[in-house]
Design a protein around this motif. Structure first.
Motif, PDB file in Angstrom:
ATOM      1  N   LEU A 253       0.187  -1.503  -0.337  1.00 31.27           N
ATOM      2  CA  LEU A 253      -0.283   0.240  -0.151  1.00 31.27           C
ATOM      3  C   LEU A 253       0.562   1.151  -0.096  1.00 31.27           C
ATOM      4  CD1 LEU A 253      -3.385   0.844  -0.015  1.00 31.27           C
ATOM      5  CD2 LEU A 253      -2.788   0.758   2.953  1.00 31.27           C
ATOM      6  N   HIS A 254       0.552   1.913  -1.080  1.00 27.15           N
ATOM      7  CA  HIS A 254       1.200   3.419  -1.037  1.00 27.15           C
ATOM      8  C   HIS A 254       0.413   4.316  -0.708  1.00 27.15           C
ATOM      9  CE1 HIS A 254       4.333   6.668  -2.476  1.00 27.15           C
ATOM     10  NE2 HIS A 254       3.061   6.817  -3.206  1.00 27.15           N
ATOM     11  N   THR A 255       1.557   4.743   0.406  1.00 24.29           N
ATOM     12  CA  THR A 255       0.423   6.226   1.482  1.00 24.29           C
ATOM     13  C   THR A 255       1.291   7.580   1.385  1.00 24.29           C
ATOM     14  OG1 THR A 255       1.438   5.608   3.586  1.00 24.29           O
ATOM     15  CG2 THR A 255      -0.521   4.748   3.115  1.00 24.29           C
ATOM     16  N   GLY A 256       2.324   7.031   0.447  1.00 24.43           N
ATOM     17  CA  GLY A 256       2.814   8.810   0.764  1.00 24.43           C
ATOM     18  C   GLY A 256       3.870   8.546   1.710  1.00 24.43           C
ATOM     19  N   SER A 257       5.023   9.800   1.989  1.00 33.18           N
ATOM     20  CA  SER A 257       5.814  10.531   3.096  1.00 33.18           C
ATOM     21  C   SER A 257       4.726  10.315   4.192  1.00 33.18           C
ATOM     22  CB  SER A 257       6.421  11.427   2.402  1.00 33.18           C
ATOM     23  OG  SER A 257       5.925  12.645   2.262  1.00 33.18           O
ATOM     24  N   SER A 258       3.857  10.753   4.180  1.00 30.66           N
ATOM     25  CA  SER A 258       3.017  11.225   6.073  1.00 30.66           C
ATOM     26  C   SER A 258       2.405  10.197   6.320  1.00 30.66           C
ATOM     27  CB  SER A 258       3.086  12.594   5.696  1.00 30.66           C
ATOM     28  OG  SER A 258       2.695  13.482   5.015  1.00 30.66           O
ATOM     29  N   GLY A 259       1.626   9.747   4.983  1.00 30.78           N
ATOM     30  CA  GLY A 259       0.242   9.163   4.642  1.00 30.78           C
ATOM     31  C   GLY A 259      -0.636   9.896   3.729  1.00 30.78           C
ATOM     32  N   LEU A 260      -0.560  10.726   3.354  1.00 36.93           N
ATOM     33  CA  LEU A 260      -1.222  11.299   2.455  1.00 36.93           C
ATOM     34  C   LEU A 260      -1.536  11.426   0.630  1.00 36.93           C
ATOM     35  CD1 LEU A 260      -1.408  14.928   4.411  1.00 36.93           C
ATOM     36  CD2 LEU A 260      -2.241  12.606   5.197  1.00 36.93           C
ATOM     37  N   ALA A 261      -1.356  10.781   0.567  1.00 41.85           N
ATOM     38  CA  ALA A 261      -0.958  10.111  -1.022  1.00 41.85           C
ATOM     39  C   ALA A 261      -2.595  10.103  -1.613  1.00 41.85           C
ATOM     40  CB  ALA A 261       0.235   8.853  -2.049  1.00 41.85           C
ATOM     41  N   LEU A 262      -2.268  10.136  -2.764  1.00 40.41           N
ATOM     42  CA  LEU A 262      -3.824   9.277  -3.640  1.00 40.41           C
ATOM     43  C   LEU A 262      -4.937  10.329  -3.486  1.00 40.41           C
ATOM     44  CD1 LEU A 262      -2.548   8.010  -6.152  1.00 40.41           C
ATOM     45  CD2 LEU A 262      -4.443   6.175  -5.198  1.00 40.41           C
ATOM     46  N   GLU A 263      -5.047  11.661  -2.992  1.00 35.60           N
ATOM     47  CA  GLU A 263      -6.228  12.210  -2.402  1.00 35.60           C
ATOM     48  C   GLU A 263      -7.074  12.393  -4.253  1.00 35.60           C
ATOM     49  OE1 GLU A 263      -8.304  13.328  -0.055  1.00 35.60           O
ATOM     50  OE2 GLU A 263      -7.781  11.711   0.859  1.00 35.60           O
ATOM     51  N   VAL A 264      -7.184  11.520  -4.614  1.00 37.36           N
ATOM     52  CA  VAL A 264      -8.019  11.488  -6.180  1.00 37.36           C
ATOM     53  C   VAL A 264      -9.443  12.148  -5.785  1.00 37.36           C
ATOM     54  CG1 VAL A 264      -7.196   9.457  -6.360  1.00 37.36           C
ATOM     55  CG2 VAL A 264      -9.357   9.700  -5.549  1.00 37.36           C
ATOM     56  N   GLY A 265     -10.418  12.191  -5.491  1.00 37.51           N
ATOM     57  CA  GLY A 265     -11.636  13.057  -4.447  1.00 37.51           C
ATOM     58  C   GLY A 265     -11.170  15.015  -5.568  1.00 37.51           C
ATOM     59  N   HIS A 266      -9.878  14.699  -5.508  1.00 37.39           N
ATOM     60  CA  HIS A 266      -9.792  16.378  -5.542  1.00 37.39           C
ATOM     61  C   HIS A 266      -9.099  16.626  -7.577  1.00 37.39           C
ATOM     62  CE1 HIS A 266     -11.938  16.899  -1.323  1.00 37.39           C
ATOM     63  NE2 HIS A 266     -11.115  16.461  -1.347  1.00 37.39           N
ATOM     64  N   LEU A 267      -9.485  15.454  -7.974  1.00 43.89           N
ATOM     65  CA  LEU A 267      -9.305  16.051  -9.549  1.00 43.89           C
ATOM     66  C   LEU A 267     -10.750  16.195 -10.076  1.00 43.89           C
ATOM     67  CD1 LEU A 267      -8.244  12.176 -10.413  1.00 43.89           C
ATOM     68  CD2 LEU A 267      -6.478  14.318 -10.320  1.00 43.89           C
ATOM     69  N   THR A 268      -9.754  17.785 -10.601  1.00 42.37           N
ATOM     70  CA  THR A 268     -11.059  18.315 -11.064  1.00 42.37           C
ATOM     71  C   THR A 268     -11.630  17.450 -12.835  1.00 42.37           C
ATOM     72  OG1 THR A 268     -10.290  20.575 -11.006  1.00 42.37           O
ATOM     73  CG2 THR A 268     -12.028  20.022 -13.121  1.00 42.37           C
ATOM     74  N   VAL A 269     -12.930  16.908 -12.826  1.00 41.46           N
ATOM     75  CA  VAL A 269     -13.457  16.240 -14.147  1.00 41.46           C
ATOM     76  C   VAL A 269     -14.799  17.665 -14.468  1.00 41.46           C
ATOM     77  CG1 VAL A 269     -12.587  14.209 -13.066  1.00 41.46           C
ATOM     78  CG2 VAL A 269     -15.360  14.647 -12.561  1.00 41.46           C
ATOM     79  N   ASN A 270     -15.107  18.338 -14.043  1.00 38.75           N
ATOM     80  CA  ASN A 270     -16.363  19.112 -14.610  1.00 38.75           C
ATOM     81  C   ASN A 270     -16.250  20.810 -14.239  1.00 38.75           C
ATOM     82  OD1 ASN A 270     -18.762  20.214 -15.612  1.00 38.75           O
ATOM     83  ND2 ASN A 270     -19.953  19.433 -14.170  1.00 38.75           N
ATOM     84  N   PRO A 271     -14.920  21.009 -14.938  1.00 36.25           N
ATOM     85  CA  PRO A 271     -14.773  22.816 -14.573  1.00 36.25           C
ATOM     86  C   PRO A 271     -15.909  24.020 -14.023  1.00 36.25           C
ATOM     87  CG  PRO A 271     -13.762  22.402 -16.673  1.00 36.25           C
ATOM     88  CD  PRO A 271     -14.952  21.307 -16.323  1.00 36.25           C
ATOM     89  N   GLU A 272     -17.382  23.499 -14.609  1.00 36.57           N
ATOM     90  CA  GLU A 272     -18.419  24.182 -14.519  1.00 36.57           C
ATOM     91  C   GLU A 272     -19.639  23.542 -13.167  1.00 36.57           C
ATOM     92  OE1 GLU A 272     -18.287  27.084 -15.940  1.00 36.57           O
ATOM     93  OE2 GLU A 272     -16.385  26.437 -16.796  1.00 36.57           O
ATOM     94  N   GLY A 273     -18.934  23.026 -12.559  1.00 33.04           N
ATOM     95  CA  GLY A 273     -19.532  21.526 -11.979  1.00 33.04           C
ATOM     96  C   GLY A 273     -19.942  22.337 -10.764  1.00 33.04           C
ATOM     97  N   HIS A 274     -20.218  21.268  -9.346  1.00 33.04           N
ATOM     98  CA  HIS A 274     -20.659  21.777  -7.767  1.00 33.04           C
ATOM     99  C   HIS A 274     -19.326  22.737  -7.345  1.00 33.04           C
ATOM    100  CE1 HIS A 274     -24.443  20.781  -8.629  1.00 33.04           C
ATOM    101  NE2 HIS A 274     -23.325  18.997  -8.848  1.00 33.04           N
ATOM    102  N   PRO A 275     -19.330  23.600  -6.393  1.00 29.49           N
ATOM    103  CA  PRO A 275     -17.993  23.930  -5.678  1.00 29.49           C
ATOM    104  C   PRO A 275     -17.266  22.600  -4.872  1.00 29.49           C
ATOM    105  CG  PRO A 275     -20.306  25.203  -5.286  1.00 29.49           C
ATOM    106  CD  PRO A 275     -20.961  24.223  -6.303  1.00 29.49           C
ATOM    107  N   CYS A 276     -16.617  22.353  -4.337  1.00 23.88           N
ATOM    108  CA  CYS A 276     -16.335  21.779  -3.917  1.00 23.88           C
ATOM    109  C   CYS A 276     -15.711  21.836  -2.413  1.00 23.88           C
ATOM    110  CB  CYS A 276     -14.734  20.578  -4.654  1.00 23.88           C
ATOM    111  SG  CYS A 276     -14.215  18.943  -3.481  1.00 23.88           S
ATOM    112  N   HIS A 277     -15.440  21.120  -1.638  1.00 26.65           N
ATOM    113  CA  HIS A 277     -15.086  21.301  -0.354  1.00 26.65           C
ATOM    114  C   HIS A 277     -14.360  22.048   0.094  1.00 26.65           C
ATOM    115  CE1 HIS A 277     -18.766  19.460   1.192  1.00 26.65           C
ATOM    116  NE2 HIS A 277     -17.906  18.292   0.068  1.00 26.65           N
TER     117      HIS A 277
END
Length: 419
Positions: A253-277
């Motif tokens: 399991l790849h977690t990066g240097s401090s456990g925070l790798a691969l936050e894929v939820g914040h890839l933009t897939v719809n530039p005109e879409g809903h505001p994200c947190h």
């Protein structure tokens, strides 16, 4: 005096002076690797165990016997051959049906679930908890552990440790939940410490761990589910709210240097879409989760029900409704765009999808695969397999894997230390 001589460190040597490790010591050092082979289904017989460990038949037999004495595995009394197998029959190995368990728990926006998980990723017992997740993690984690204790009392099982899955990146080594966006918890809540305190207060043996739920789902699928055999495995999943990702590289399991790798939820897939947190707009997190599907289909979510269950049921029972079909296709296209970008960056040999994404794949697998192929650099020439996760409650199973890991590393030491 024969071919052996006393060595400087007191151990026997071979004729060329090399120190020879006693069979008992070799066997003890092989206990962990042997248990992991049986745990992951890679050593169904003693013959396979012998081959995988690279030891003699006698050493493999001694190792298997010690694991059986610890109550972890069972050895068939009589050797048998699999249908069509060549060579000498071998004793079959299986995990003990009545062996110890790990307490696993998952907290999500709709409540929590506690479970007892045996070796092999088998859920022995589980119980959901409907609870409003307030700003104090200690409150719900006390309820989680109390539920787990009741399960242990009902089953009479021994507990080796506890693992917690949370919908947040968990920083290492502190064990803090940095962004529990869909919970009311403050950012930076020390969830591992709080969970460990609740476990100790309940009088349970063994260590306690906490990690991101999708990371744990990927770990479970890699060991026991759709990811078995993959070298570089990408997992993308949406549970009750939000989207997460995880990556297994070269079997780890790849977690990066401090456990925070691969936050894929914040890839933009719809530039005109809903505001994200996160402050951006049109991220996977808000464009492909259950709330996004219900909203796109024009459905008002039931505040008293699971968003994930509602979204899955909508696809399953009303897939021919034009609004539901259009919403499903829109989410598939956005998910495919995100997966294509990840394929270009990570070059995995397999992709597995969990939660609502698993339902989107089932709804129209060819559409999703076509979007990924069209948008990814190597999509047309390689064709990365995209599969559904196969384990129910895989984040719970992954949380249990954390608790089982000390036993897999050193079965005798871990179980003896717990008394």
């Amino acid at each position: 005096m024969g071919g052996r001589a006393a060595s400087g460190n007191g151990g026997p040597t071979t004729g060329d002076g090399a120190v020879r490790t006693p069979r008992l010591e070799r066997g003890r050092s092989a206990l962990g690797p042997a248990l992991e082979l049986v745990h992951t289904g890679r050593a169904p017989t003693r013959a396979v165990l012998t081959s995988e460990l690279g030891v003699t038949r006698a050493t493999a037999g001694a190792v298997a016997a010690e694991l059986e004495a610890l109550g972890l595995i069972r050895i068939d009394a009589r050797p048998s051959a699999a249908a069509g197998a060549q060579g000498r029959p071998s004793h079959r190995l299986s995990l003990a049906d009545d062996g110890p368990v790990a307490l696993a728990a998952q907290v999500h926006s709709d409540g929590y679930r506690a479970a007892l998980v045996a070796l092999g990723g088998r859920i022995v017992a589980s119980a959901p908890g409907r609870e409003i997740i307030g700003p104090d993690p200690a409150h719900v984690l006390r309820s989680v552990v109390e539920t787990g204790v009741r399960l242990l009392e009902e089953t009479g099982r021994r507990c080796v440790g506890a693992g917690l899955a949370v919908p947040s990146a968990v920083a290492e080594p502190e064990g803090t939940a940095l962004n529990p966006l869909h919970l009311a918890w403050p950012a930076g809540s020390p969830v591992r410490e709080i969970f460990a305190d609740r476990v100790r207060e309940a009088g349970l043996d063994g260590p306690a761990f906490a990690a991101n739920d999708v990371n744990l789902g990927a770990l479970a699928e890699h060991r026991h589910g759709a990811g078995r055999g993959a070298r570089d495995l990408l997992c993308v999943a949406t549970g009750h709210r939000g989207v997460g990702g995880a990556l297994v590289l070269d079997g780890r399991l790849h977690t990066g240097s401090s456990g925070l790798a691969l936050e894929v939820g914040h890839l933009t897939v719809n530039p005109e879409g809903h505001p994200c947190h996160c402050g951006s707009r049109g991220c996977l997190d808000v464009e492909t989760d259950p709330l996004a599907l219900l909203t796109a289909a024009g459905r008002t979510p039931d505040p008293n029900g699971s968003l994930l269950t509602q979204a899955r049921e909508l696809i399953r029972t009303q897939k021919d409704d034009p609004a539901v079909r259009a919403a499903t296709e829109a989410l598939i296209d956005r998910l495919g765009l995100g997966l294509a970008g990840l394929v270009n960056i990570l070059n995995p040999d397999r992709i597995i999808l969990g939660g609502l994404h698993r339902s989107l794949l089932d709804a129209d697998p060819e559409r999703l695969r076509a979007v990924v192929a069209d948008r990814s650099l190597w999509g047309r020439s390689g064709g990365v397999p995209i599969l559904a996760c196969t384990l129910d409650h895989n984040s719970l199973v992954g949380a249990a894997e954390l608790a089982w890991q000390p036993v897999l590393d050193d079965p005798l030491g871990a179980l003896t230390a717990q008394g």
